[in-house]
Design a protein around this motif. Structure first.
Motif, PDB file in Angstrom:
ATOM      1  N   ALA A  40      27.776  11.798  12.833  1.00  0.00           N
ATOM      2  CA  ALA A  40      29.077  12.043  13.449  1.00  0.00           C
ATOM      3  C   ALA A  40      28.942  13.098  14.535  1.00  0.00           C
ATOM      4  O   ALA A  40      28.119  14.019  14.441  1.00  0.00           O
ATOM      5  N   THR A  41      29.733  12.948  15.588  1.00  0.00           N
ATOM      6  CA  THR A  41      29.680  13.908  16.689  1.00  0.00           C
ATOM      7  C   THR A  41      30.318  15.227  16.278  1.00  0.00           C
ATOM      8  O   THR A  41      31.231  15.259  15.448  1.00  0.00           O
ATOM      9  N   VAL A  42      29.835  16.309  16.876  1.00  0.00           N
ATOM     10  CA  VAL A  42      30.344  17.655  16.578  1.00  0.00           C
ATOM     11  C   VAL A  42      30.885  18.238  17.874  1.00  0.00           C
ATOM     12  O   VAL A  42      30.136  18.465  18.829  1.00  0.00           O
ATOM     13  N   SER A  43      32.165  18.464  17.921  1.00  0.00           N
ATOM     14  CA  SER A  43      32.791  19.049  19.103  1.00  0.00           C
ATOM     15  C   SER A  43      32.949  20.554  18.914  1.00  0.00           C
ATOM     16  O   SER A  43      32.935  21.060  17.800  1.00  0.00           O
ATOM     17  N   GLY A  44      33.090  21.258  20.035  1.00  0.00           N
ATOM     18  CA  GLY A  44      33.330  22.695  19.981  1.00  0.00           C
ATOM     19  C   GLY A  44      32.122  23.529  19.641  1.00  0.00           C
ATOM     20  O   GLY A  44      32.255  24.716  19.339  1.00  0.00           O
ATOM     21  N   ALA A  45      30.927  22.924  19.688  1.00  0.00           N
ATOM     22  CA  ALA A  45      29.709  23.684  19.384  1.00  0.00           C
ATOM     23  C   ALA A  45      29.281  24.473  20.621  1.00  0.00           C
ATOM     24  O   ALA A  45      29.437  24.014  21.760  1.00  0.00           O
ATOM     25  N   ASP A  46      28.744  25.655  20.423  1.00  0.00           N
ATOM     26  CA  ASP A  46      28.217  26.468  21.520  1.00  0.00           C
ATOM     27  C   ASP A  46      26.796  26.004  21.838  1.00  0.00           C
ATOM     28  O   ASP A  46      25.892  26.115  21.004  1.00  0.00           O
ATOM     29  N   VAL A  47      26.613  25.484  23.069  1.00  0.00           N
ATOM     30  CA  VAL A  47      25.324  24.949  23.493  1.00  0.00           C
ATOM     31  C   VAL A  47      24.777  25.834  24.604  1.00  0.00           C
ATOM     32  O   VAL A  47      25.478  26.096  25.591  1.00  0.00           O
ATOM     33  N   SER A  48      23.564  26.325  24.433  1.00  0.00           N
ATOM     34  CA  SER A  48      22.942  27.201  25.427  1.00  0.00           C
ATOM     35  C   SER A  48      21.671  26.553  25.962  1.00  0.00           C
ATOM     36  O   SER A  48      20.883  25.983  25.209  1.00  0.00           O
ATOM     37  N   LEU A  49      21.489  26.662  27.281  1.00  0.00           N
ATOM     38  CA  LEU A  49      20.261  26.217  27.937  1.00  0.00           C
ATOM     39  C   LEU A  49      19.410  27.454  28.184  1.00  0.00           C
ATOM     40  O   LEU A  49      19.838  28.400  28.857  1.00  0.00           O
ATOM     41  N   ILE A  50      18.203  27.455  27.636  1.00  0.00           N
ATOM     42  CA  ILE A  50      17.358  28.644  27.643  1.00  0.00           C
ATOM     43  C   ILE A  50      16.052  28.340  28.349  1.00  0.00           C
ATOM     44  O   ILE A  50      15.438  27.280  28.140  1.00  0.00           O
ATOM     45  N   HIS A  51      15.630  29.264  29.220  1.00  0.00           N
ATOM     46  CA  HIS A  51      14.324  29.128  29.869  1.00  0.00           C
ATOM     47  C   HIS A  51      13.210  29.152  28.831  1.00  0.00           C
ATOM     48  O   HIS A  51      13.384  29.697  27.729  1.00  0.00           O
ATOM     49  N   GLY A  52      12.063  28.632  29.205  1.00  0.00           N
ATOM     50  CA  GLY A  52      10.923  28.629  28.298  1.00  0.00           C
ATOM     51  C   GLY A  52      10.482  30.025  27.901  1.00  0.00           C
ATOM     52  O   GLY A  52       9.895  30.213  26.832  1.00  0.00           O
ATOM     53  N   ASP A  53      10.795  31.034  28.741  1.00  0.00           N
ATOM     54  CA  ASP A  53      10.422  32.408  28.403  1.00  0.00           C
ATOM     55  C   ASP A  53      11.441  33.100  27.512  1.00  0.00           C
ATOM     56  O   ASP A  53      11.296  34.281  27.192  1.00  0.00           O
ATOM     57  N   GLY A  54      12.501  32.378  27.123  1.00  0.00           N
ATOM     58  CA  GLY A  54      13.486  32.930  26.199  1.00  0.00           C
ATOM     59  C   GLY A  54      14.748  33.453  26.845  1.00  0.00           C
ATOM     60  O   GLY A  54      15.697  33.806  26.144  1.00  0.00           O
ATOM     61  N   THR A  55      14.810  33.514  28.154  1.00  0.00           N
ATOM     62  CA  THR A  55      16.024  34.002  28.821  1.00  0.00           C
ATOM     63  C   THR A  55      17.047  32.880  28.914  1.00  0.00           C
ATOM     64  O   THR A  55      16.708  31.721  29.157  1.00  0.00           O
ATOM     65  N   GLN A  56      18.300  33.260  28.719  1.00  0.00           N
ATOM     66  CA  GLN A  56      19.371  32.263  28.705  1.00  0.00           C
ATOM     67  C   GLN A  56      19.820  31.963  30.119  1.00  0.00           C
ATOM     68  O   GLN A  56      19.997  32.864  30.939  1.00  0.00           O
ATOM     69  N   LEU A  57      20.006  30.681  30.415  1.00  0.00           N
ATOM     70  CA  LEU A  57      20.435  30.266  31.752  1.00  0.00           C
ATOM     71  C   LEU A  57      21.920  29.930  31.782  1.00  0.00           C
ATOM     72  O   LEU A  57      22.689  30.520  32.547  1.00  0.00           O
ATOM     73  N   LEU A  58      22.361  28.998  30.937  1.00  0.00           N
ATOM     74  CA  LEU A  58      23.754  28.546  30.935  1.00  0.00           C
ATOM     75  C   LEU A  58      24.234  28.333  29.502  1.00  0.00           C
ATOM     76  O   LEU A  58      23.432  28.082  28.606  1.00  0.00           O
ATOM     77  N   THR A  59      25.557  28.404  29.333  1.00  0.00           N
ATOM     78  CA  THR A  59      26.171  28.134  28.035  1.00  0.00           C
ATOM     79  C   THR A  59      27.432  27.312  28.246  1.00  0.00           C
ATOM     80  O   THR A  59      28.185  27.557  29.202  1.00  0.00           O
ATOM     81  N   VAL A 108      17.081  23.967  24.241  1.00  0.00           N
ATOM     82  CA  VAL A 108      18.522  23.920  24.000  1.00  0.00           C
ATOM     83  C   VAL A 108      18.793  24.512  22.624  1.00  0.00           C
ATOM     84  O   VAL A 108      18.163  24.126  21.631  1.00  0.00           O
ATOM     85  N   SER A 109      19.726  25.453  22.574  1.00  0.00           N
ATOM     86  CA  SER A 109      20.128  26.085  21.315  1.00  0.00           C
ATOM     87  C   SER A 109      21.583  25.740  21.037  1.00  0.00           C
ATOM     88  O   SER A 109      22.430  25.821  21.939  1.00  0.00           O
ATOM     89  N   VAL A 110      21.893  25.345  19.784  1.00  0.00           N
ATOM     90  CA  VAL A 110      23.241  24.918  19.410  1.00  0.00           C
ATOM     91  C   VAL A 110      23.701  25.707  18.192  1.00  0.00           C
ATOM     92  O   VAL A 110      22.958  25.828  17.204  1.00  0.00           O
ATOM     93  N   ASN A 111      24.909  26.236  18.255  1.00  0.00           N
ATOM     94  CA  ASN A 111      25.528  26.932  17.123  1.00  0.00           C
ATOM     95  C   ASN A 111      26.934  26.397  16.923  1.00  0.00           C
ATOM     96  O   ASN A 111      27.709  26.324  17.887  1.00  0.00           O
ATOM     97  N   ALA A 112      27.235  26.022  15.679  1.00  0.00           N
ATOM     98  CA  ALA A 112      28.562  25.506  15.354  1.00  0.00           C
ATOM     99  C   ALA A 112      28.976  26.037  13.993  1.00  0.00           C
ATOM    100  O   ALA A 112      28.132  26.208  13.100  1.00  0.00           O
ATOM    101  N   LYS A 113      30.253  26.296  13.832  1.00  0.00           N
ATOM    102  CA  LYS A 113      30.764  26.845  12.579  1.00  0.00           C
ATOM    103  C   LYS A 113      30.532  25.857  11.434  1.00  0.00           C
ATOM    104  O   LYS A 113      30.847  24.682  11.535  1.00  0.00           O
ATOM    105  N   GLY A 114      29.957  26.376  10.350  1.00  0.00           N
ATOM    106  CA  GLY A 114      29.699  25.554   9.180  1.00  0.00           C
ATOM    107  C   GLY A 114      28.365  24.840   9.210  1.00  0.00           C
ATOM    108  O   GLY A 114      28.021  24.129   8.259  1.00  0.00           O
TER     109      GLY A 114
END
Length: 348
Positions: A58-77, A98-104
């Motif tokens: 099932a799809t998960v809406s409202g999740a925080d998605v971050s695009l991170i450089h290979g060196d660990g620095t965050q580019l976009l969210t 890509v890093s994803v965080n969602a409640k629950g």
């Protein structure tokens, strides 16, 4: 040298001017390969897309998605849309995660991937697992648990007046420390109601001329009052504190509250003879029996000489035993009905 103006203009014989144009400048050479390089796309033309799903698909809406450089620095969210999709556009070529965080859900981080110029890269398998349930269990020391239960017991009074401190309505109550046993005995011994009971008992003895060696009048009443006070306090401390502390036994009566009348009656009547050790085992109630006899023996120090002896010891010990039996019957069959705010944790 010929001036340039002479090259450009010459007079005719008739005085006219003949104009000659200079040759055109050479046009630059056009290289097809160079033209191709100039039209190649610049950085910032790539994109990263994907869909956030749970383990069921099932799809998960409202999740925080971050695009991170290979060196660990965050580019976009960004936040995943209603259909779970995310889309990072106009990003430079390079290595990303890509890093994803969602409640629950447990956090998700993709494997590192490379994005080329003008490439639309789709992140595979963005699947979130349910976060483990965090259970917080607070373990309190037994002494603290007993202290809390003891505070509740010290509020127990029959009909709101008579102390009912030594009755535990929690069948599996925490054992008392030796300090708590002495504290409870002292709290019971100095209660104002205890002094009223001593005064009434001394008055009855005065009226019946019990222990005539004390005499009559104010002096006789004072001696009887002092004797009864000493009897009560020695009995309280010896049976509820001194011997229970030495023998590691619990001085309280544990309310049963259920079962047949016969089983409850036997529980009440057997309490002076069997009790609970601090480790929870059922043992002979040596604390009460020794304390009762020793309290009777101490009465030989202050009763009239004519009344002293072994008979006084056993008489007072028998009175103490009868008092404990009667009190236990009241505790088992009446006290909970007459005592307010008691915990509902009898033996079931």
């Amino acid at each position: 040298m010929v001036p340039a103006s002479a090259l450009a203009q010459q007079r005719t014989a008739g005085g006219g001017i003949i104009t000659r144009s200079l040759p055109d400048a050479a046009l630059p050479h056009s290289d097809p390969q160079n033209l191709a390089q100039q039209s190649s796309p610049a950085e910032g033309s790539a994109s990263v897309v994907g869909t956030v799903l749970d383990v069921s698909g099932a799809t998960v809406s409202g999740a925080d998605v971050s695009l991170i450089h290979g060196d660990g620095t965050q580019l976009l969210t960004m936040v995943s849309e209603a259909n779970g999709e995310f889309n990072f556009t106009k990003i430079p070529a390079g290595s990303y995660l890509v890093s994803v965080n969602a409640k629950g859900f447990a956090p998700f981080t993709s494997a590192e991937f490379a994005v080329a110029v003008q490439q639309a890269y789709e992140v595979p398998d963005v699947s979130l697992s349910v976060a483990p349930t965090n259970m917080e269990l607070t373990v309190l020391p037994t002494e603290l648990i007993a202290a809390g239960q003891l505070r509740a017991e010290e509020q127990q009074r029959l009909v709101g007046v008579i102390p009912n401190f030594f009755t535990s309505y929690i069948h599996d109550a925490a054992p008392l420390t030796w300090k708590q046993k002495f504290s409870l005995a002292a709290r019971n011994g100095v209660d104002p109601v205890a002094f009223i009971g001593i005064a009434l008992g001394a008055g009855i003895e005065q009226a019946m001329n019990t222990y005539p060696g004390y005499g009559q009048g104010a002096a006789g009443y004072g001696k009887r009052y002092a004797a009864r006070f000493a009897d009560g306090r020695s009995s309280d401390f010896l049976t509820h504190a001194v011997f229970p502390a030495l023998l590691h036994q619990d001085p309280r009566y544990f309310y049963q509250g259920s079962g047949s009348f016969k089983s409850r009656l036997m529980h009440a009547l057997s309490s002076p003879f069997v009790t609970r050790s601090d480790s929870g085992r059922t043992v002979p109630n040596a604390s009460f029996l020794l304390g009762d006899i020793c309290s009777g023996a101490l009465s030989n120090l202050y009763y009239p000489k004519a009344d002293r002896g072994a008979s006084l010891v056993f008489t007072n010990a028998a009175v103490g035993l009868a008092g404990r039996l009667g009190t236990n019957l009241i505790r088992e069959f009446l006290s909970k009905l007459l005592t307010k705010s008691v915990p509902d944790h009898g033996k079931f």
